[in-house]
Each structure stands twice: as structure tokens, then as C-alpha cells.
Design a protein around this motif. Sequence first.
Motif, PDB file in Angstrom:
ATOM      1  N   UNK A  31       0.796  -1.216   0.000  1.00 48.18           N
ATOM      2  CA  UNK A  31       0.000   0.000   0.000  1.00 48.18           C
ATOM      3  C   UNK A  31       0.831   1.269   0.000  1.00 48.18           C
ATOM      4  N   UNK A  32       2.139   1.161  -0.014  1.00 47.14           N
ATOM      5  CA  UNK A  32       3.020   2.320   0.033  1.00 47.14           C
ATOM      6  C   UNK A  32       3.377   2.753  -1.393  1.00 47.14           C
ATOM      7  N   UNK A  33       2.967   3.964  -1.767  1.00 50.49           N
ATOM      8  CA  UNK A  33       3.191   4.443  -3.139  1.00 50.49           C
ATOM      9  C   UNK A  33       4.676   4.632  -3.459  1.00 50.49           C
ATOM     10  N   UNK A  34       5.446   5.115  -2.491  1.00 53.03           N
ATOM     11  CA  UNK A  34       6.868   5.361  -2.734  1.00 53.03           C
ATOM     12  C   UNK A  34       7.611   4.057  -3.032  1.00 53.03           C
ATOM     13  N   UNK A  35       7.291   3.012  -2.290  1.00 50.33           N
ATOM     14  CA  UNK A  35       7.942   1.720  -2.541  1.00 50.33           C
ATOM     15  C   UNK A  35       7.460   1.108  -3.853  1.00 50.33           C
ATOM     16  N   UNK A  36       6.186   1.298  -4.178  1.00 49.60           N
ATOM     17  CA  UNK A  36       5.657   0.778  -5.435  1.00 49.60           C
ATOM     18  C   UNK A  36       6.325   1.459  -6.625  1.00 49.60           C
ATOM     19  N   UNK A  37       6.628   2.751  -6.492  1.00 48.04           N
ATOM     20  CA  UNK A  37       7.298   3.473  -7.576  1.00 48.04           C
ATOM     21  C   UNK A  37       8.708   2.934  -7.805  1.00 48.04           C
ATOM     22  N   UNK A  38       9.329   2.432  -6.750  1.00 49.35           N
ATOM     23  CA  UNK A  38      10.669   1.858  -6.867  1.00 49.35           C
ATOM     24  C   UNK A  38      10.628   0.389  -7.277  1.00 49.35           C
ATOM     25  N   UNK A  39       9.419  -0.173  -7.393  1.00 48.06           N
ATOM     26  CA  UNK A  39       9.285  -1.574  -7.789  1.00 48.06           C
ATOM     27  C   UNK A  39       9.444  -2.550  -6.651  1.00 48.06           C
ATOM     28  N   UNK A  40       9.310  -2.080  -5.424  1.00 49.92           N
ATOM     29  CA  UNK A  40       9.458  -2.942  -4.254  1.00 49.92           C
ATOM     30  C   UNK A  40       8.074  -3.398  -3.811  1.00 49.92           C
ATOM     31  N   UNK A  41       7.919  -4.700  -3.609  1.00 53.75           N
ATOM     32  CA  UNK A  41       6.656  -5.229  -3.112  1.00 53.75           C
ATOM     33  C   UNK A  41       6.938  -6.149  -1.938  1.00 53.75           C
ATOM     34  N   UNK A  42       5.879  -6.664  -1.345  1.00 53.30           N
ATOM     35  CA  UNK A  42       6.060  -7.504  -0.161  1.00 53.30           C
ATOM     36  C   UNK A  42       6.610  -8.879  -0.548  1.00 53.30           C
TER      37      UNK A  42
END
Length: 72
Positions: free
Chosen positions: A38-49
Motif C-alpha cells: 500500500x506504500x506508493x513510494x515503494x511501489x514506484x521503486x518496484x518494491x513489493x512484499x
Amino acid sequence: MLTTLLITLIILVVCVSLLSIKIICKKNGTFPNLHIGGNRALAAKGISCAKTQDRERLSHKTLEERLKEIEI
């Protein structure tokens, strides 16, 4: 002993009510999404759980599976 139990129960009720003020007072209030997905900043970097990364890794075909499809 009873007084200690009663004081502990009162402290717990006060703490839970203070932690949930935002949720109780807001219409349709919910707990904040602290999940990595749910974190937009991490999603922009391509990081997921880790669960999502594992599911994606398992869904990819291996080289051997791809070669078998080509041979038909």
C-alpha cells in the motif's frame, strides 16, 4: 489484587480508546494501511512484499518449461 486488576483494566480501556479516536470520530474511519503493497513510494521503486514477490517468482516458467512448449 483486585485493585491492581481494576487499575490495569482501566488503563487498557483508556489506551485503546485513545488509539482509536481517529477511527471512531471520522466517518468511515479505518486503520492506516501499513502494508508494503500500500506504500506508493515503494511501489514506484518496484518494491513489493515478500508474499507478492514469491507468488510472482512461482508464476514464471522455467527455461525447461519454455523449451518444452517450443518442441511440441
